[in-house]
Design an enzyme around this catalytic site. Structure first.
Site, short mmCIF file in Angstrom:
data_model
loop_
_atom_site.label_atom_id
_atom_site.label_comp_id
_atom_site.label_asym_id
_atom_site.label_seq_id
_atom_site.Cartn_x
_atom_site.Cartn_y
_atom_site.Cartn_z
N HIS A 127 -123.07 61.65 10.17
CA HIS A 127 -124.10 60.74 9.67
C HIS A 127 -124.56 61.19 8.29
CE1 HIS A 127 -126.49 64.00 11.57
NE2 HIS A 127 -127.25 63.84 10.48
N TYR A 151 -136.67 64.88 1.11
CA TYR A 151 -136.66 65.87 0.02
C TYR A 151 -136.65 65.20 -1.35
CZ TYR A 151 -135.06 68.45 4.08
OH TYR A 151 -134.96 68.97 5.33
N PRO A 163 -132.67 64.22 -3.35
CA PRO A 163 -131.77 64.59 -2.26
C PRO A 163 -130.30 64.42 -2.63
CG PRO A 163 -132.68 62.42 -1.86
CD PRO A 163 -133.38 62.96 -3.08
N SER A 164 -129.44 65.23 -2.01
CA SER A 164 -127.99 65.08 -2.12
C SER A 164 -127.50 64.51 -0.79
CB SER A 164 -127.33 66.43 -2.40
OG SER A 164 -125.93 66.33 -2.31
N HIS A 170 -124.99 63.44 2.04
CA HIS A 170 -123.70 63.98 2.44
C HIS A 170 -123.48 63.77 3.94
CE1 HIS A 170 -126.71 67.18 2.94
NE2 HIS A 170 -126.07 67.39 4.08
N SER A 200 -122.22 65.90 7.10
CA SER A 200 -121.92 67.25 7.57
C SER A 200 -120.65 67.23 8.43
CB SER A 200 -123.09 67.80 8.40
OG SER A 200 -124.25 67.91 7.62
#
Length: 247
Positions: free
Chosen positions: A120, A184, A187-188, A190, A192
Site C-alpha cells: 500500500h 508528515y 512526505p515521500s 512509497h 513497502s
C-alpha cells in the site's frame, strides 16, 4: 525513463506496529502475599461470557507474537482502535516475480528482512480512534476524497506526487477535525516491499540499494509492471476495513 527508485527507511509509526523488539507484558490481578480476599470482590467472568459479544467497542487483542515480534507504537487500551488511511496496491504476478529476485539479494545484506504480506501507499500516520468515532471518521473521509481522480504509482512515487499530496491534504483535514496527528511534512510516497525488526538503514543504504536498483532497471518491462491504478482509498481501524472509491 528508468523504473521507480528503491528506498530504505526506518519506521516512524506510519504502520500499525513499530518495528521494535517485543517485550513481555507483566501479569495483572495478583494479590500481595498474606492478603486475604475481600468479601466484596467480584468473581471472575467466565470466558464464554466475555466472548459473547465480539462486536463491542473493545479493540482486537494486542499479540506481538502474531506480528513477527513487532509491537504497537501505542499501548492497546479498551475502546481505542489503531487507524490508518492508505491506497492499497494489488500486486500482480510480474511484480511478485520481481520481488522474488529483489528480496533474496537484499537478505544477503540484512538476513532478517521479511516480505510484506500486503502492499500500500500510506496517506496517514497510524492514529488512535475511539470506537464511536470510527463511522463519523470514515464518513468524513468519504466526503473529502469522493471527487478525486485515479492515478498511477510505482515503488516510490515519481509521477502523481502532486495528486497524492492533494489526497493527504484532505485526509489531514479530517484528522484535524478529530484532533488527531496529521501526516508528515514533505512526505515521500512509497510501497513497502519488506520489513525487519530494528534499524537496518546502514546495511541497506549505498551498495545494497544500488544493486537492487540495477535489478529493477534491468527487469523486463519494469516501468510498466511497477505502475498501479490507484482506484480507492482504504481506512483500516482495528480489524475493520472501509473502502472509498476514486473516480
Amino acid at each position: 525513463m528508468s523504473a521507480a527508485p528503491l528506498v530504505g527507511y526506518s519506521s516512524s509509526g506510519s504502520e500499525d506496529e513499530a518495528e521494535t523488539e517485543a517485550c513481555a507484558r507483566p501479569g495483572v490481578g495478583g494479590r500481595h502475599r498474606g492478603q486475604s480476599p475481600l468479601p466484596s470482590q467480584r468473581l471472575p467472568v467466565p470466558d464464554s461470557v466475555l466472548h459473547m459479544f465480539p462486536g463491542t467497542e473493545e479493540g482486537p487483542e494486542d499479540d506481538s507474537a502474531k506480528h513477527g515480534g513487532r509491537v504497537r507504537t501505542f499501548p492497546h487500551e479498551r475502546g481505542n482502535w489503531a487507524t490508518h488511511v492508505y491506497v492499497p496496491y494489488e500486486a500482480g504476478e510480474d511484480f511478485l516475480e520481481l520481488l522474488d529476485v529483489l528480496l533474496p539479494h537484499a537478505q544477503t545484506y540484512v538476513p532478517r528482512l521479511v516480505r510484506m504480506e500486503a502492499f500500500h501507499v500510506s496517506l496517514s500516520q497510524s492514529v488512535v480512534l475511539r470506537h464511536h468515532w470510527i463511522l463519523p471518521f470514515v464518513q468524513a473521509l468519504k466526503d473529502r476524497v469522493a471527487s478525486f481522480q485515479r492515478t498511477f504509482v510505482g515503488l516510490e512515487v515519481t509521477s502523481g506526487h502532486a495528486q497524492f499530496l492533494d489526497l493527504v491534504s484532505e485526509v489531514d483535514r479530517v484528522m484535524e477535525e478529530f484532533d488527531l496527528p496529521t501526516f508528515y511534512q514533505d512526505p515521500s510516497f512509497h510501497i513497502s516491499l519488506a520489513w525487519c525488526v530494528g534499524d537496518a538503514r546502514l546495511q541497506l543504504e549505498g551498495q545494497c540499494l544500488r544493486e537492487l536498483q540495477a535489478i529493477v532497471d534491468e527487469f523486463e518491462d519494469s516501468e510498466i509492471l511497477l505502475r498501479v491504478r490507484a482506484g480507492q482509498v482504504r481506512c483500516k481501524s482495528g480489524n475493520k476495513f472501509f473502502s472509498m472509491p476514486l473516480k
